[in-house]
Design a protein around this motif. Structure first.
Motif, PDB file in Angstrom:
ATOM      1  N   GLN A  27      23.658  31.955  35.740  1.00 23.97           N
ATOM      2  CA  GLN A  27      24.837  31.119  35.565  1.00 23.97           C
ATOM      3  C   GLN A  27      24.468  29.718  35.081  1.00 23.97           C
ATOM      4  O   GLN A  27      25.191  29.119  34.282  1.00 23.97           O
ATOM      5  CB  GLN A  27      25.609  31.039  36.886  1.00 23.97           C
ATOM      6  N   GLU A  28      23.340  29.200  35.566  1.00 20.50           N
ATOM      7  CA  GLU A  28      22.906  27.872  35.134  1.00 20.50           C
ATOM      8  C   GLU A  28      22.555  27.876  33.650  1.00 20.50           C
ATOM      9  O   GLU A  28      22.882  26.939  32.908  1.00 20.50           O
ATOM     10  CB  GLU A  28      21.701  27.417  35.960  1.00 20.50           C
ATOM     11  N   GLN A  29      21.873  28.920  33.190  1.00 23.93           N
ATOM     12  CA  GLN A  29      21.524  29.012  31.774  1.00 23.93           C
ATOM     13  C   GLN A  29      22.780  29.143  30.907  1.00 23.93           C
ATOM     14  O   GLN A  29      22.873  28.548  29.831  1.00 23.93           O
ATOM     15  CB  GLN A  29      20.586  30.193  31.544  1.00 23.93           C
ATOM     16  N   LEU A  30      23.744  29.921  31.378  1.00 23.66           N
ATOM     17  CA  LEU A  30      24.972  30.102  30.624  1.00 23.66           C
ATOM     18  C   LEU A  30      25.779  28.803  30.554  1.00 23.66           C
ATOM     19  O   LEU A  30      26.446  28.522  29.545  1.00 23.66           O
ATOM     20  CB  LEU A  30      25.818  31.215  31.251  1.00 23.66           C
ATOM     21  N   LYS A  31      25.723  27.989  31.611  1.00 26.95           N
ATOM     22  CA  LYS A  31      26.416  26.701  31.590  1.00 26.95           C
ATOM     23  C   LYS A  31      25.797  25.757  30.565  1.00 26.95           C
ATOM     24  O   LYS A  31      26.509  24.993  29.901  1.00 26.95           O
ATOM     25  CB  LYS A  31      26.389  26.078  32.985  1.00 26.95           C
ATOM     26  N   VAL A  32      24.479  25.806  30.443  1.00 30.84           N
ATOM     27  CA  VAL A  32      23.813  25.004  29.408  1.00 30.84           C
ATOM     28  C   VAL A  32      24.263  25.450  28.025  1.00 30.84           C
ATOM     29  O   VAL A  32      24.557  24.625  27.139  1.00 30.84           O
ATOM     30  CB  VAL A  32      22.284  25.116  29.553  1.00 30.84           C
ATOM     31  N   LEU A  33      24.335  26.764  27.824  1.00 34.63           N
ATOM     32  CA  LEU A  33      24.787  27.298  26.536  1.00 34.63           C
ATOM     33  C   LEU A  33      26.232  26.908  26.261  1.00 34.63           C
ATOM     34  O   LEU A  33      26.596  26.560  25.125  1.00 34.63           O
ATOM     35  CB  LEU A  33      24.620  28.813  26.535  1.00 34.63           C
ATOM     36  N   ALA A  34      27.073  26.958  27.294  1.00 31.84           N
ATOM     37  CA  ALA A  34      28.477  26.576  27.132  1.00 31.84           C
ATOM     38  C   ALA A  34      28.600  25.108  26.749  1.00 31.84           C
ATOM     39  O   ALA A  34      29.451  24.734  25.935  1.00 31.84           O
ATOM     40  CB  ALA A  34      29.245  26.865  28.418  1.00 31.84           C
ATOM     41  N   LYS A  35      27.740  24.264  27.330  1.00 32.40           N
ATOM     42  CA  LYS A  35      27.773  22.838  27.009  1.00 32.40           C
ATOM     43  C   LYS A  35      27.431  22.601  25.543  1.00 32.40           C
ATOM     44  O   LYS A  35      28.040  21.751  24.875  1.00 32.40           O
ATOM     45  CB  LYS A  35      26.782  22.097  27.905  1.00 32.40           C
ATOM     46  N   VAL A  36      26.475  23.337  25.019  1.00 33.65           N
ATOM     47  CA  VAL A  36      26.094  23.200  23.615  1.00 33.65           C
ATOM     48  C   VAL A  36      27.253  23.607  22.708  1.00 33.65           C
ATOM     49  O   VAL A  36      27.552  22.933  21.706  1.00 33.65           O
ATOM     50  CB  VAL A  36      24.841  24.039  23.316  1.00 33.65           C
ATOM     51  N   VAL A  37      27.926  24.716  23.040  1.00 31.21           N
ATOM     52  CA  VAL A  37      29.056  25.176  22.227  1.00 31.21           C
ATOM     53  C   VAL A  37      30.196  24.164  22.269  1.00 31.21           C
ATOM     54  O   VAL A  37      30.825  23.864  21.241  1.00 31.21           O
ATOM     55  CB  VAL A  37      29.528  26.557  22.711  1.00 31.21           C
ATOM     56  N   GLU A  38      30.488  23.613  23.438  1.00 28.56           N
ATOM     57  CA  GLU A  38      31.554  22.622  23.559  1.00 28.56           C
ATOM     58  C   GLU A  38      31.227  21.354  22.767  1.00 28.56           C
ATOM     59  O   GLU A  38      32.119  20.756  22.143  1.00 28.56           O
ATOM     60  CB  GLU A  38      31.782  22.291  25.033  1.00 28.56           C
ATOM     61  N   GLU A  39      29.971  20.936  22.781  1.00 32.42           N
ATOM     62  CA  GLU A  39      29.576  19.753  22.021  1.00 32.42           C
ATOM     63  C   GLU A  39      29.706  19.997  20.518  1.00 32.42           C
ATOM     64  O   GLU A  39      30.141  19.115  19.768  1.00 32.42           O
ATOM     65  CB  GLU A  39      28.136  19.374  22.370  1.00 32.42           C
ATOM     66  N   LEU A  40      29.349  21.197  20.096  1.00 31.05           N
ATOM     67  CA  LEU A  40      29.491  21.528  18.674  1.00 31.05           C
ATOM     68  C   LEU A  40      30.964  21.518  18.271  1.00 31.05           C
ATOM     69  O   LEU A  40      31.314  21.011  17.197  1.00 31.05           O
ATOM     70  CB  LEU A  40      28.864  22.890  18.397  1.00 31.05           C
ATOM     71  N   ALA A  41      31.832  22.088  19.116  1.00 32.65           N
ATOM     72  CA  ALA A  41      33.266  22.095  18.811  1.00 32.65           C
ATOM     73  C   ALA A  41      33.826  20.679  18.748  1.00 32.65           C
ATOM     74  O   ALA A  41      34.680  20.366  17.907  1.00 32.65           O
ATOM     75  CB  ALA A  41      34.005  22.919  19.856  1.00 32.65           C
ATOM     76  N   LYS A  42      33.336  19.817  19.622  1.00 32.45           N
ATOM     77  CA  LYS A  42      33.790  18.426  19.616  1.00 32.45           C
ATOM     78  C   LYS A  42      33.369  17.725  18.329  1.00 32.45           C
ATOM     79  O   LYS A  42      34.152  16.986  17.719  1.00 32.45           O
ATOM     80  CB  LYS A  42      33.224  17.696  20.831  1.00 32.45           C
ATOM     81  N   GLN A  43      32.130  17.927  17.891  1.00 28.70           N
ATOM     82  CA  GLN A  43      31.650  17.305  16.673  1.00 28.70           C
ATOM     83  C   GLN A  43      32.379  17.829  15.438  1.00 28.70           C
ATOM     84  O   GLN A  43      32.534  17.106  14.447  1.00 28.70           O
ATOM     85  CB  GLN A  43      30.140  17.547  16.517  1.00 28.70           C
ATOM     86  N   ALA A  44      32.853  19.072  15.508  1.00 28.35           N
ATOM     87  CA  ALA A  44      33.581  19.674  14.383  1.00 28.35           C
ATOM     88  C   ALA A  44      35.080  19.444  14.474  1.00 28.35           C
ATOM     89  O   ALA A  44      35.832  20.010  13.668  1.00 28.35           O
ATOM     90  CB  ALA A  44      33.296  21.179  14.327  1.00 28.35           C
ATOM     91  N   SER A  45      35.540  18.629  15.439  1.00 25.26           N
ATOM     92  CA  SER A  45      36.970  18.353  15.645  1.00 25.26           C
ATOM     93  C   SER A  45      37.747  19.638  15.881  1.00 25.26           C
ATOM     94  O   SER A  45      38.852  19.826  15.360  1.00 25.26           O
ATOM     95  CB  SER A  45      37.549  17.582  14.451  1.00 25.26           C
ATOM     96  N   ALA A  46      37.161  20.546  16.664  1.00 25.58           N
ATOM     97  CA  ALA A  46      37.782  21.842  16.935  1.00 25.58           C
ATOM     98  C   ALA A  46      37.933  22.078  18.433  1.00 25.58           C
ATOM     99  O   ALA A  46      37.868  23.222  18.888  1.00 25.58           O
ATOM    100  CB  ALA A  46      36.960  22.964  16.304  1.00 25.58           C
ATOM    101  N   GLU A  47      38.148  20.992  19.207  1.00 26.30           N
ATOM    102  CA  GLU A  47      38.277  21.177  20.652  1.00 26.30           C
ATOM    103  C   GLU A  47      39.458  22.071  21.004  1.00 26.30           C
ATOM    104  O   GLU A  47      39.404  22.854  21.952  1.00 26.30           O
ATOM    105  CB  GLU A  47      38.443  19.828  21.355  1.00 26.30           C
ATOM    106  N   GLY A  48      40.555  21.963  20.241  1.00 26.49           N
ATOM    107  CA  GLY A  48      41.715  22.791  20.527  1.00 26.49           C
ATOM    108  C   GLY A  48      41.598  24.204  20.028  1.00 26.49           C
ATOM    109  O   GLY A  48      42.459  25.030  20.339  1.00 26.49           O
ATOM    110  N   ASN A  49      40.548  24.509  19.272  1.00 25.68           N
ATOM    111  CA  ASN A  49      40.374  25.847  18.714  1.00 25.68           C
ATOM    112  C   ASN A  49      39.250  26.633  19.362  1.00 25.68           C
ATOM    113  O   ASN A  49      39.119  27.828  19.086  1.00 25.68           O
ATOM    114  CB  ASN A  49      40.100  25.754  17.208  1.00 25.68           C
ATOM    115  N   VAL A  50      38.434  25.997  20.174  1.00 23.21           N
ATOM    116  CA  VAL A  50      37.299  26.664  20.814  1.00 23.21           C
ATOM    117  C   VAL A  50      37.414  26.498  22.325  1.00 23.21           C
ATOM    118  O   VAL A  50      37.525  25.373  22.824  1.00 23.21           O
ATOM    119  CB  VAL A  50      35.955  26.089  20.321  1.00 23.21           C
ATOM    120  N   HIS A  51      37.399  27.614  23.035  1.00 20.75           N
ATOM    121  CA  HIS A  51      37.454  27.609  24.495  1.00 20.75           C
ATOM    122  C   HIS A  51      36.302  28.462  25.025  1.00 20.75           C
ATOM    123  O   HIS A  51      36.077  29.579  24.547  1.00 20.75           O
ATOM    124  CB  HIS A  51      38.789  28.151  24.998  1.00 20.75           C
ATOM    125  N   VAL A  52      35.596  27.928  26.004  1.00 18.41           N
ATOM    126  CA  VAL A  52      34.394  28.571  26.528  1.00 18.41           C
ATOM    127  C   VAL A  52      34.569  28.833  28.014  1.00 18.41           C
ATOM    128  O   VAL A  52      35.012  27.946  28.759  1.00 18.41           O
ATOM    129  CB  VAL A  52      33.146  27.686  26.280  1.00 18.41           C
TER     130      VAL A  52
END
Length: 321
Positions: free
Chosen positions: A126-151
């Motif tokens: 679960q800890e490893q998956l949370k790290v992966l989720a954080k990376v995906v959320e940061e990428l979505a934020k940088q791409a201005s896609a926070e409303g289009n990506v849910h993790v």
């Protein structure tokens, strides 16, 4: 005697009515009429469409381009039963099949700025998956896609949902052609799947709007499966390993995110499920089945009953007797 010539300057009288006979007023009047027609068009659209249709128009305008030959026209009513159809994604017939070719490629090597914190390997805890989720959320934020990506982190792995919103549509209406915004988003996500070794399930989902049976035999099952496969092709074009994809599935409208509004835009989505090792093994077991060495007495007995109940041809019965 010196001669002096008299210089006479003749001034022409200006006609005060000449200015009124110019063409400048015609240009101003034409601009005024064009602006007035545009105003009437906007008022007419606001009067005939509801709130959901307005959102569809806004999403189309944000994702379309006048220079894009394949975008189409949101006001095209040639294949619609009503004068204007701004409805769900499945209202128009698809002009693309599941084997469409991705036209833009991204040479991803997994060394981008969003994947530098990821370590090559399998993410099971679960800890490893949370790290992966954080990376995906940061990428979505940088791409201005926070409303289009849910993790979501689940016991079986990481669930990444890519869905429509009021600003952006993922696919063109009734087709499996990705809009440029979501194509770029998938290409940005591809290096992440290049770094991790987890198997991946890709599923496509539609809303409950049906195809017109008078014009096509296709359904939301074919549409959702085609969209999931296009997402797979785009990820592979971006650098994701092809052998990491375990399953590509079309779910149609059987698993809506918003059951109270089956035609809502959030139900149109692509889900990327990063499986843990145990979850992947379970999925593989469902399709491979147990080997004969692992068959217990109950399975062996069932097989004997099935062989006993097989139909017998008359010639074989006479031959054996």
């Amino acid at each position: 005697m010196q001669r002096h010539d008299q210089i006479i300057i003749k001034r022409a009288r200006r006609n005060e009515h000449d200015v009124g006979h110019g063409g400048a007023w015609k240009v101003a009047f034409a601009d005024f009429m064009i602006a007035l027609m545009a105003l009437f068009l906007v008022l007419w659209i606001l009067a005939i469409v509801d709130q959901s249709e307005r959102k569809a128009i806004v999403a189309y305008m944000n994702s379309a381009s006048l220079f894009d030959q394949g975008v189409g026209n949101p006001f095209d009513s040639s294949s619609s039963m009503s004068p204007i159809d701004f409805g769900g994604e499945a209202s128009d017939l698809s002009s693309h099949d599941a084997a469409m070719t991705v036209t833009s490629f991204y040479d991803g090597n997994g060394d981008g700025q969003y994947t530098e914190s990821l370590v090559q390997g399998t993410y099971d805890t679960q800890e490893q998956l949370k790290v992966l989720a954080k990376v995906v959320e940061e990428l979505a934020k940088q791409a201005s896609a926070e409303g289009n990506v849910h993790v979501d982190v689940t016991p079986q792995g990481l669930r990444i949902v890519l869905q429509d919103d009021y600003r952006q549509n993922m696919f063109h209406r009734g087709s499996s052609e990705l809009t440029p915004f979501f194509e770029d988003l998938l290409l940005e996500l591809a290096p992440i799947f290049h770094k991790i070794q987890n198997p991946l399930i890709i599923s496509g989902h539609t809303d409950a709007v049906r195809f017109n049976r008078n014009r096509s035999e296709k359904s939301n099952w074919e549409l959702s499966a085609s969209r999931a496969n296009v997402a797979r092709q785009t990820l592979i074009a971006g650098g994701a390993p092809e052998n990491h994809v375990l399953q590509v599935a079309g779910m149609a409208d059987r698993a809506p995110l918003n059951p109270n509004e089956p035609d809502a835009s959030e139900n149109r989505r692509i889900e990327l499920f990063v499986l843990t090792t145990s979850a992947a093994r379970m999925v593989e077991t469902l399709f491979k089945g147990p080997s004969k060495a692992e068959d217990g007495p109950a399975v062996q007995q069932a097989r004997e009953h099935a062989e006993f109940n097989q139909p017998v041809i008359r010639q074989d019965f006479v031959k054996n007797s």
